[in-house]
Design a protein around this motif. Structure first.
Motif, PDB file in Angstrom:
ATOM      1  N   ASP A  47       0.833  -1.206   0.000  1.00 23.76           N
ATOM      2  CA  ASP A  47       0.000   0.000   0.000  1.00 23.76           C
ATOM      3  C   ASP A  47       0.867   1.255   0.000  1.00 23.76           C
ATOM      4  O   ASP A  47       0.540   2.240  -0.682  1.00 23.76           O
ATOM      5  N   ALA A  48       1.956   1.223   0.766  1.00 21.78           N
ATOM      6  CA  ALA A  48       2.860   2.376   0.807  1.00 21.78           C
ATOM      7  C   ALA A  48       3.509   2.612  -0.557  1.00 21.78           C
ATOM      8  O   ALA A  48       3.616   3.754  -1.011  1.00 21.78           O
ATOM      9  N   VAL A  49       3.940   1.546  -1.212  1.00 20.70           N
ATOM     10  CA  VAL A  49       4.546   1.666  -2.541  1.00 20.70           C
ATOM     11  C   VAL A  49       3.515   2.210  -3.527  1.00 20.70           C
ATOM     12  O   VAL A  49       3.809   3.102  -4.326  1.00 20.70           O
ATOM     13  N   SER A  50       2.294   1.695  -3.456  1.00 19.04           N
ATOM     14  CA  SER A  50       1.225   2.162  -4.331  1.00 19.04           C
ATOM     15  C   SER A  50       0.988   3.667  -4.141  1.00 19.04           C
ATOM     16  O   SER A  50       0.891   4.415  -5.111  1.00 19.04           O
ATOM     17  N   GLY A  51       0.900   4.103  -2.899  1.00 18.35           N
ATOM     18  CA  GLY A  51       0.695   5.524  -2.612  1.00 18.35           C
ATOM     19  C   GLY A  51       1.847   6.384  -3.104  1.00 18.35           C
ATOM     20  O   GLY A  51       1.632   7.455  -3.679  1.00 18.35           O
ATOM     21  N   ALA A  52       3.073   5.904  -2.909  1.00 18.60           N
ATOM     22  CA  ALA A  52       4.249   6.663  -3.363  1.00 18.60           C
ATOM     23  C   ALA A  52       4.280   6.751  -4.890  1.00 18.60           C
ATOM     24  O   ALA A  52       4.628   7.799  -5.447  1.00 18.60           O
ATOM     25  N   LEU A  53       3.910   5.675  -5.568  1.00 20.86           N
ATOM     26  CA  LEU A  53       3.869   5.698  -7.034  1.00 20.86           C
ATOM     27  C   LEU A  53       2.786   6.656  -7.530  1.00 20.86           C
ATOM     28  O   LEU A  53       2.996   7.393  -8.499  1.00 20.86           O
ATOM     29  N   LYS A  54       1.632   6.662  -6.862  1.00 16.27           N
ATOM     30  CA  LYS A  54       0.559   7.583  -7.249  1.00 16.27           C
ATOM     31  C   LYS A  54       1.014   9.033  -7.070  1.00 16.27           C
ATOM     32  O   LYS A  54       0.765   9.884  -7.932  1.00 16.27           O
TER      33      LYS A  54
END
Length: 169
Positions: free
Chosen positions: A122-129
């Motif tokens: 989830d953290a990686v997803s948020g950072a990519l967004k």
């Protein structure tokens, strides 16, 4: 583009206007390329999160490679008006931007997303967004610069300050 980048634009020689337009076009192409890389990585992360929600059996690298056309095919046509690229390749990419992409999710880690727990994913997803939004914002700023440069060239041709013959010089 730095503040003041277009300062005195109306007084620039036409060669400089064209050179700055070419520079801005190259910058936009690089940003577009990096943005698509980020979107691709985000698509892969979101596919992994979706698999987890569905309780799918974890697949390995072979499974990921087999599914890439399906995973990456969703965003072939991004939202927005878009522009046709003037350049095919990205040219030289800004090292600080490529480093940001690699810091969030290195290419070498795409095949081991199963090792991430849900919180990490989830953290990686948020950072990519967030990174995709940042790159999109930068692209819009470059488009504004390109539009001003193009408007200046059109103005010069309309008023006779520049002619087609000046292209040959």
């Amino acid at each position: 583009m730095a503040p003041g980048y277009l300062e005195g634009l109306a007084d620039w020689p036409i060669d400089r206007v064209r050179a700055q337009r070419d520079e801005a076009t190259e910058a936009e192409t690089g940003l577009s390329y990096l943005r698509r890389i980020v979107q691709g990585r985000l698509d892969i992360v979101l596919a992994e999160l979706g698999d987890r929600q569905l309780g799918s059996d974890p697949g390995g690298l072979d499974d990921l490679v087999t599914r890439l056309p399906e995973i990456l095919g969703d965003r072939v046509h991004a939202p927005g008006l878009g522009r046709l690229p003037a350049l095919i390749g990205p040219g030289e990419l800004a090292p600080e931007l490529t480093q940001r992409v690699e810091t969030v999710l290195p290419a070498g880690r795409l095949d081991s997303l199963r090792e991430y727990d849900d919180v990490q994913l989830d953290a990686v997803s948020g950072a990519l967004k967030d990174l995709e939004q940042s790159l999109s914002s930068q692209r819009r700023a470059v488009f504004n610069v390109l539009d001003r440069l193009q408007d200046e060239l059109v103005r010069r041709y309309r008023t006779g300050e520049a002619t087609v013959d000046s292209l040959l010089r």
